[in-house]
Design an enzyme around this catalytic site. Structure first.
Site, PDB file in Angstrom:
ATOM      1  N   PHE A   1      -4.779   4.094   5.126  1.00 31.27           N
ATOM      2  CA  PHE A   1      -5.478   5.152   5.903  1.00 31.27           C
ATOM      3  C   PHE A   1      -7.020   4.613   5.660  1.00 31.27           C
ATOM      4  O   PHE A   1      -7.840   4.627   6.689  1.00 31.27           O
ATOM      5  CB  PHE A   1      -5.278   6.598   5.006  1.00 31.27           C
TER       6      PHE A   1
ATOM      7  N   ASN B   1       0.350  -5.768   2.048  1.00 34.41           N
ATOM      8  CA  ASN B   1       1.668  -6.097   2.313  1.00 34.41           C
ATOM      9  C   ASN B   1       2.668  -5.114   2.909  1.00 34.41           C
ATOM     10  O   ASN B   1       3.876  -4.999   3.172  1.00 34.41           O
ATOM     11  CB  ASN B   1       2.377  -6.218   0.998  1.00 34.41           C
TER      12      ASN B   1
ATOM     13  N   GLN C   1      -1.054   1.489  -5.213  1.00 35.50           N
ATOM     14  CA  GLN C   1       0.168   2.377  -4.817  1.00 35.50           C
ATOM     15  C   GLN C   1      -0.456   3.784  -4.953  1.00 35.50           C
ATOM     16  O   GLN C   1      -0.737   4.177  -6.107  1.00 35.50           O
ATOM     17  CB  GLN C   1       1.325   2.386  -5.971  1.00 35.50           C
TER      18      GLN C   1
ATOM     19  N   TYR D   1      -0.867   7.684 -12.181  1.00 32.76           N
ATOM     20  CA  TYR D   1      -1.692   7.062 -11.115  1.00 32.76           C
ATOM     21  C   TYR D   1      -3.119   7.207 -11.801  1.00 32.76           C
ATOM     22  O   TYR D   1      -3.722   6.055 -11.669  1.00 32.76           O
ATOM     23  CB  TYR D   1      -1.659   7.950 -10.003  1.00 32.76           C
TER      24      TYR D   1
ATOM     25  N   GLY E   1       2.073  16.286 -12.858  1.00 33.73           N
ATOM     26  CA  GLY E   1       0.944  15.414 -12.793  1.00 33.73           C
ATOM     27  C   GLY E   1      -0.207  15.929 -11.950  1.00 33.73           C
ATOM     28  O   GLY E   1      -1.381  15.331 -11.987  1.00 33.73           O
TER      29      GLY E   1
HETATM   30  N1  NAD Z   1      -6.591   9.012   0.123  1.00 32.77           N
HETATM   31  C1  NAD Z   1      -6.873   9.748  -1.009  1.00 32.77           C
HETATM   32  O1  NAD Z   1      -7.142  11.125  -0.905  1.00 32.77           O
HETATM   33  C2  NAD Z   1      -7.585   9.044  -2.084  1.00 32.77           C
HETATM   34  C3  NAD Z   1      -8.304   9.471  -3.232  1.00 32.77           C
HETATM   35  C4  NAD Z   1      -8.608   8.851  -4.427  1.00 32.77           C
HETATM   36  C5  NAD Z   1      -8.431   7.548  -4.322  1.00 32.77           C
HETATM   37  N2  NAD Z   1      -7.525   6.750  -3.235  1.00 32.77           N
HETATM   38  C6  NAD Z   1      -7.390   5.395  -3.416  1.00 32.77           C
HETATM   39  O2  NAD Z   1      -7.970   4.768  -2.213  1.00 32.77           O
HETATM   40  C7  NAD Z   1      -7.424   3.488  -1.791  1.00 32.77           C
HETATM   41  C8  NAD Z   1      -6.832   3.743  -0.452  1.00 32.77           C
HETATM   42  O3  NAD Z   1      -5.887   4.967  -0.555  1.00 32.77           O
HETATM   43  P1  NAD Z   1      -5.173   5.291   0.847  1.00 32.77           P
HETATM   44  O4  NAD Z   1      -5.056   6.849   1.029  1.00 32.77           O
HETATM   45  O5  NAD Z   1      -5.892   4.691   2.294  1.00 32.77           O
HETATM   46  O6  NAD Z   1      -3.867   4.655   0.931  1.00 32.77           O
HETATM   47  P2  NAD Z   1      -2.920   4.108   1.702  1.00 32.77           P
HETATM   48  O7  NAD Z   1      -1.457   4.069   1.071  1.00 32.77           O
HETATM   49  O8  NAD Z   1      -3.013   4.299   3.304  1.00 32.77           O
HETATM   50  O9  NAD Z   1      -3.338   2.790   1.657  1.00 32.77           O
HETATM   51  C9  NAD Z   1      -3.160   1.685   0.626  1.00 32.77           C
HETATM   52  C10 NAD Z   1      -2.467   0.368   1.347  1.00 32.77           C
HETATM   53  O10 NAD Z   1      -2.371  -0.665   0.332  1.00 32.77           O
HETATM   54  C11 NAD Z   1      -1.293  -1.254   0.785  1.00 32.77           C
HETATM   55  N3  NAD Z   1      -0.534  -1.695  -0.331  1.00 32.77           N
HETATM   56  C12 NAD Z   1       0.342  -1.250  -1.404  1.00 32.77           C
HETATM   57  N4  NAD Z   1       0.639  -1.714  -2.121  1.00 32.77           N
HETATM   58  C13 NAD Z   1       0.231  -3.161  -2.032  1.00 32.77           C
HETATM   59  C14 NAD Z   1       0.344  -4.256  -2.392  1.00 32.77           C
HETATM   60  N5  NAD Z   1       1.148  -4.563  -3.471  1.00 32.77           N
HETATM   61  N6  NAD Z   1      -0.180  -5.582  -1.911  1.00 32.77           N
HETATM   62  C15 NAD Z   1      -0.822  -5.358  -0.616  1.00 32.77           C
HETATM   63  N7  NAD Z   1      -1.082  -4.360  -0.217  1.00 32.77           N
HETATM   64  C16 NAD Z   1      -0.550  -3.207  -0.894  1.00 32.77           C
HETATM   65  C17 NAD Z   1      -0.429  -0.218   1.718  1.00 32.77           C
HETATM   66  O11 NAD Z   1       0.581  -0.912   2.439  1.00 32.77           O
HETATM   67  C18 NAD Z   1      -1.276   0.676   2.212  1.00 32.77           C
HETATM   68  O12 NAD Z   1      -1.802   0.071   3.758  1.00 32.77           O
HETATM   69  C19 NAD Z   1      -6.276   3.412  -2.868  1.00 32.77           C
HETATM   70  O13 NAD Z   1      -6.841   2.599  -3.841  1.00 32.77           O
HETATM   71  C20 NAD Z   1      -6.024   5.009  -3.260  1.00 32.77           C
HETATM   72  O14 NAD Z   1      -5.427   4.991  -4.705  1.00 32.77           O
HETATM   73  C21 NAD Z   1      -7.450   7.432  -2.199  1.00 32.77           C
END
Ligand code: NAD
Length: 311
Positions: A11, A32, A84, A149, A272
């Site tokens: 995202f 991945n 994750q 997390y 959580g």
């Molecule tokens: N969306 C939110 O509200 C939010 C809030 C706080 C923090 N975050 C952090 O922001 C970052 C992006 O979040 P997001 O909402 O876009 O999540 P998302 O799940 O859409 O994006 C994460 C991406 O990482 C990839 N991924 C997962 N495991 C992997 C691995 N082992 N190797 C390579 N790629 C891997 C997934 O395929 C995915 O495309 C993350 O680190 C998340 O923890 C998001």
């Protein structure tokens, strides 16, 4: 500059990659296509990027040392978004969250040290705060996560801080607050509520709906991440839009925007989940010049425009 975006098909990472390309950078994505949610949605997220000559996709796992070493070759900076994500996923399967978020982050840091990459932006989370002592959270608020997390994100921050001290890397850690907008992860409430509202189905709220979240538009998050890449110093930065809305209000806004006749029903609290989040983003304002612009009503309408054609 050539920039590696881990998790760049997700995202936030896909929005960021598009913007970096628009700004004239070269982008490598390491992802991945994890099946936590549909890999097809992730393919769709980066469809536009794949048309750009300055874009390279590496399909691979951040837990694989060699893969990360190869991905980092030739880049000037890394934005580490791969994780994750999701509090609930971490309660259900803490081992996976720990291995992706902690081992994966360590691999990125080690590979960056070996490749002499000095700038890494780490995607952290407001979940590091956990137990609320006061609101809004500033970066000095105690960190006592209440989900696996949150623990992994806090561990990642500590590892970043230590690597920065040992090897002279600059590693801003961005504590994102509930990010929303087009392509939002399907597991998040906004997506679920819209999809139900559009079908006039019951909207389920965990708990009594009084929990609040500081909703932050993905465009503002991308802006903050770019500013951190340019000017961020080692340490945490809150990136929260200051749009504090209760889950009940969120459902009501969505029902109103979609003109839905959905009924709201309340179910059990989820383990959580923190009660409230609200960001004091003064540090990001002062040090990065970050100014979140999107108000929640407009952001939700934008999301509706996007999700309408994707039922
Ligand atoms: N969306 C939110 O509200 C939010 C809030 C706080 C923090 N975050 C952090 O922001 C970052 C992006 O979040 P997001 O909402 O876009 O999540 P998302 O799940 O859409 O994006 C994460 C991406 O990482 C990839 N991924 C997962 N495991 C992997 C691995 N082992 N190797 C390579 N790629 C891997 C997934 O395929 C995915 O495309 C993350 O680190 C998340 O923890 C998001």
């Amino acid at each position: 500059m050539k920039i590696l975006v881990t998790g760049g098909a997700g995202f936030i990472g896909s929005h960021l990659s598009e913007r970096l390309l628009q700004d004239g950078h070269s982008v490598k994505v390491l992802d991945n296509f994890d099946n936590y949610y549909s890999p097809e949605l992730k393919q769709e997220n980066i469809r536009k990027c794949l048309e750009n000559f300055n874009f390279e996709l590496i399909t691979g796992d951040v837990r694989n040392k060699e893969t990360v070493q190869n991905a980092i070759e030739g880049v000037g900076a890394v934005v580490h978004e791969a994780a994750q994500a999701g509090v609930r996923a971490s309660v259900e399967d803490p081992e996976k969250t720990v291995s992706v978020n902690i081992d994966g982050t360590l691999n990125v840091l080690v590979a960056a040290r070996e490749a002499r990459v000095k700038k890494i932006v780490f995607a952290s989370s407001s979940s590091v705060y956990g137990k609320t002592k006061y609101l809004p959270y500033d970066e000095k608020h105690p960190t006592e996560p209440i989900s696996p997390y949150g623990v992994t994100k806090l561990a990642g921050e500590h590892m970043c801080r230590v690597f920065s001290g040992l090897y002279g890397m600059e590693i801003p850690m961005l504590r994102y607050f509930t990010v929303y907008g087009p392509r939002v992860r399907p597991d998040l409430a906004i997506n679920k509520f819209f999809r139900r509202a559009m079908k006039n189905e019951k909207i389920e709220i965990y708990g009594d709906g009084s929990k609040t979240r500081d909703f932050t538009y993905v465009g503002d998050i991308v802006e903050g991440t770019l500013l951190a890449l340019e000017k961020g110093k080692t340490g945490p930065y809150n990136l929260g839009g200051g749009n504090r809305v209760s889950v009940k209000e969120l459902a009501e806004k969505i029902i109103q925007i979609t003109g839905s006749s959905s009924e709201v029903v309340y179910t059990e609290n989820q383990a959580g989940d923190v009660i409230d989040t609200l960001s004091n983003a003064s540090k990001a304002r002062e040090e990065l010049g970050w100014e979140p612009k999107m108000k929640i009503d407009e952001g939700l309408r934008n999301y509706y425009e996007w999700v309408k054609g994707r039922e």
